[in-house]
Design an enzyme around this catalytic site. Structure first.
Site, PDB file in Angstrom:
ATOM      1  N   HIS A 115       0.838  -1.205   0.000  1.00  0.00           N
ATOM      2  CA  HIS A 115       0.000   0.000   0.000  1.00  0.00           C
ATOM      3  C   HIS A 115       0.876   1.260   0.000  1.00  0.00           C
ATOM      4  O   HIS A 115       0.681   2.175  -0.808  1.00  0.00           O
ATOM      5  CB  HIS A 115      -0.906  -0.019   1.230  1.00  0.00           C
ATOM      6  CG  HIS A 115      -1.781   1.176   1.375  1.00  0.00           C
ATOM      7  ND1 HIS A 115      -3.147   1.118   1.289  1.00  0.00           N
ATOM      8  CD2 HIS A 115      -1.493   2.488   1.607  1.00  0.00           C
ATOM      9  CE1 HIS A 115      -3.665   2.331   1.467  1.00  0.00           C
ATOM     10  NE2 HIS A 115      -2.663   3.176   1.663  1.00  0.00           N
ATOM     11  N   GLU A 116       1.833   1.290   0.905  1.00  0.00           N
ATOM     12  CA  GLU A 116       2.688   2.476   1.000  1.00  0.00           C
ATOM     13  C   GLU A 116       3.646   2.563  -0.179  1.00  0.00           C
ATOM     14  O   GLU A 116       4.030   3.666  -0.599  1.00  0.00           O
ATOM     15  CB  GLU A 116       3.452   2.460   2.325  1.00  0.00           C
ATOM     16  CG  GLU A 116       2.581   2.396   3.570  1.00  0.00           C
ATOM     17  CD  GLU A 116       1.499   3.460   3.604  1.00  0.00           C
ATOM     18  OE1 GLU A 116       1.678   4.537   3.003  1.00  0.00           O
ATOM     19  OE2 GLU A 116       0.451   3.209   4.229  1.00  0.00           O
ATOM     20  N   HIS A 119       1.958   4.445  -2.917  1.00  0.00           N
ATOM     21  CA  HIS A 119       2.045   5.892  -2.684  1.00  0.00           C
ATOM     22  C   HIS A 119       3.424   6.417  -3.093  1.00  0.00           C
ATOM     23  O   HIS A 119       3.541   7.463  -3.742  1.00  0.00           O
ATOM     24  CB  HIS A 119       1.798   6.206  -1.204  1.00  0.00           C
ATOM     25  CG  HIS A 119       0.367   6.146  -0.793  1.00  0.00           C
ATOM     26  ND1 HIS A 119      -0.616   6.902  -1.395  1.00  0.00           N
ATOM     27  CD2 HIS A 119      -0.258   5.437   0.184  1.00  0.00           C
ATOM     28  CE1 HIS A 119      -1.782   6.659  -0.813  1.00  0.00           C
ATOM     29  NE2 HIS A 119      -1.594   5.765   0.150  1.00  0.00           N
ATOM     30  N   HIS A 139      -5.937   8.313  -2.589  1.00  0.00           N
ATOM     31  CA  HIS A 139      -6.467   6.987  -2.943  1.00  0.00           C
ATOM     32  C   HIS A 139      -7.469   7.096  -4.091  1.00  0.00           C
ATOM     33  O   HIS A 139      -8.517   6.451  -4.066  1.00  0.00           O
ATOM     34  CB  HIS A 139      -7.131   6.343  -1.724  1.00  0.00           C
ATOM     35  CG  HIS A 139      -6.207   6.139  -0.569  1.00  0.00           C
ATOM     36  ND1 HIS A 139      -6.457   6.648   0.685  1.00  0.00           N
ATOM     37  CD2 HIS A 139      -5.015   5.499  -0.489  1.00  0.00           C
ATOM     38  CE1 HIS A 139      -5.467   6.315   1.496  1.00  0.00           C
ATOM     39  NE2 HIS A 139      -4.581   5.618   0.806  1.00  0.00           N
TER      40      HIS A 139
END
Length: 333
Positions: A115-116, A119, A139
């Protein structure tokens, strides 16, 4: 101009259609790690392989992965940081929460890492635009597009939000209660819970609204016990103020004042004539191995109150140690 998150996502996804040899080797290494049966995973090693497989080798040169013992509000965070050589926000720090992830299944750690990493990939490819995004959280459509592709490719469960509510709440041990009207309003009922000792105030974005609509005052009602290091840092006076008087364990309150008067009138109390003599004795509580008052009901049981006699330095009268100051003020002003 910088490309959009959607464009960057499509560029990364396109490499999965015809993977390079490096990507195939990375996939093989990842599968070996995930299938080794170990309860823990080396996130630093995995991050390098994921960079080759999903993120076009763009992350490792600019992204630092660290475990954070102070991150308690979310499982992970990706933040821009300054490059010491240029003083510009060109480096990226990916933090994983030690408190929230250390006791959870390793799949949660892997999904949080990915997830990170998504980003971080967008920070590198689309610059500051990603920090805002079309939904204000980062998101947006591009994030969801790339996350879905990674989930389908590797059978992961990368979601938009990965906050673990029970674990997060367990670290919010500093609690303030408002005495205004908001204490009756759901969902918070006037309470502010935080993991750090920062009282509600003007720095909170909601403070102005609270002042206008409620106007109540926050009072701290709960906080965690101090650590050993924090206790050692206190001054002698502060430490003394936190210590309980050892006599507190001896002094109890009678459950029934009328019963105490009855026992006091009917019980003969012997006295000693030295400085450690007992000034007053009643009957102890009805716990195992303790005395009961003769002829009394079970609900009439009271607790012993013990006092030590000391000798007045002026008139040599024997006075209870807790009353010596009053004696001196009254008879020897």
């Amino acid at each position: 101009m910088p490309i959009t998150d959607e464009d960057a996502a499509l560029q990364a996804i396109s490499t999965l259609d015809t993977p390079s040899t490096e990507q195939k080797d990375a996939l093989h290494a990842i599968n070996a790690i995930l299938n080794n049966g170990e309860p823990f995973v080396d996130v630093f090693e995995l991050f390098g392989y994921y960079d080759k497989l999903y993120f076009r080798n763009l992350l490792v040169p600019r992204v630092e992965v660290i475990w954070s013992p102070r991150l308690t509000l979310c499982a992970g965070i990706c933040e821009l940081s300054k490059d010491p050589s240029t003083s510009k926000f060109t480096r990226i720090r990916l933090k994983l929460s030690t408190p929230l992830l250390q006791y959870r299944p390793r799949s949660d750690t892997i999904n949080t890492l990915l997830h990170e990493a998504i980003h971080a990939y967008f920070f590198i490819t689309t610059s500051w635009r990603h920090s805002r995004g079309d939904d204000g959280t980062g998101h947006g459509a591009g994030f969801q597009l790339l996350a879905d592709a990674i989930n389908n490719h590797g059978n992961y469960e990368v979601t938009i939000y990965h906050t673990f509510h029970d674990e997060v709440d367990s670290y919010r041990t500093h609690v303030w209660q408002c005495d205004g009207p908001c204490q009756t309003r759901p969902p918070f009922f006037g309470q502010v819970k935080r993991s750090m000792n920062r009282a509600p105030g003007k720095t909170d974005t909601w403070w102005a609204t609270h002042e206008a609509e409620c106007g109540g005052t926050y009072t701290k009602i709960s906080e965690p016990e101090l650590t050993k290091k924090q206790l050692q840092s206190l001054s002698g006076k502060e430490r003394a103020g936190r210590q309980k008087n050892k006599l507190d364990g001896w002094l109890k309150t009678a459950k029934n004042s009328s019963a105490e008067r009855r026992i006091s009138n009917n019980t003969h109390v012997p006295k000693r004539e030295d400085e450690t003599s007992i000034a007053k004795e009643t009957v102890v509580s009805s716990s195992a191995g303790q005395k009961r008052p003769l002829g009394g009901d079970e609900d009439d049981i009271v607790i012993i109150e013990k006092k030590t006699l000391v000798e007045c330095p002026i008139c040599i009268m024997r006075v209870a140690d807790t009353e010596i100051n009053d004696h001196l003020d009254a008879l020897h002003p």
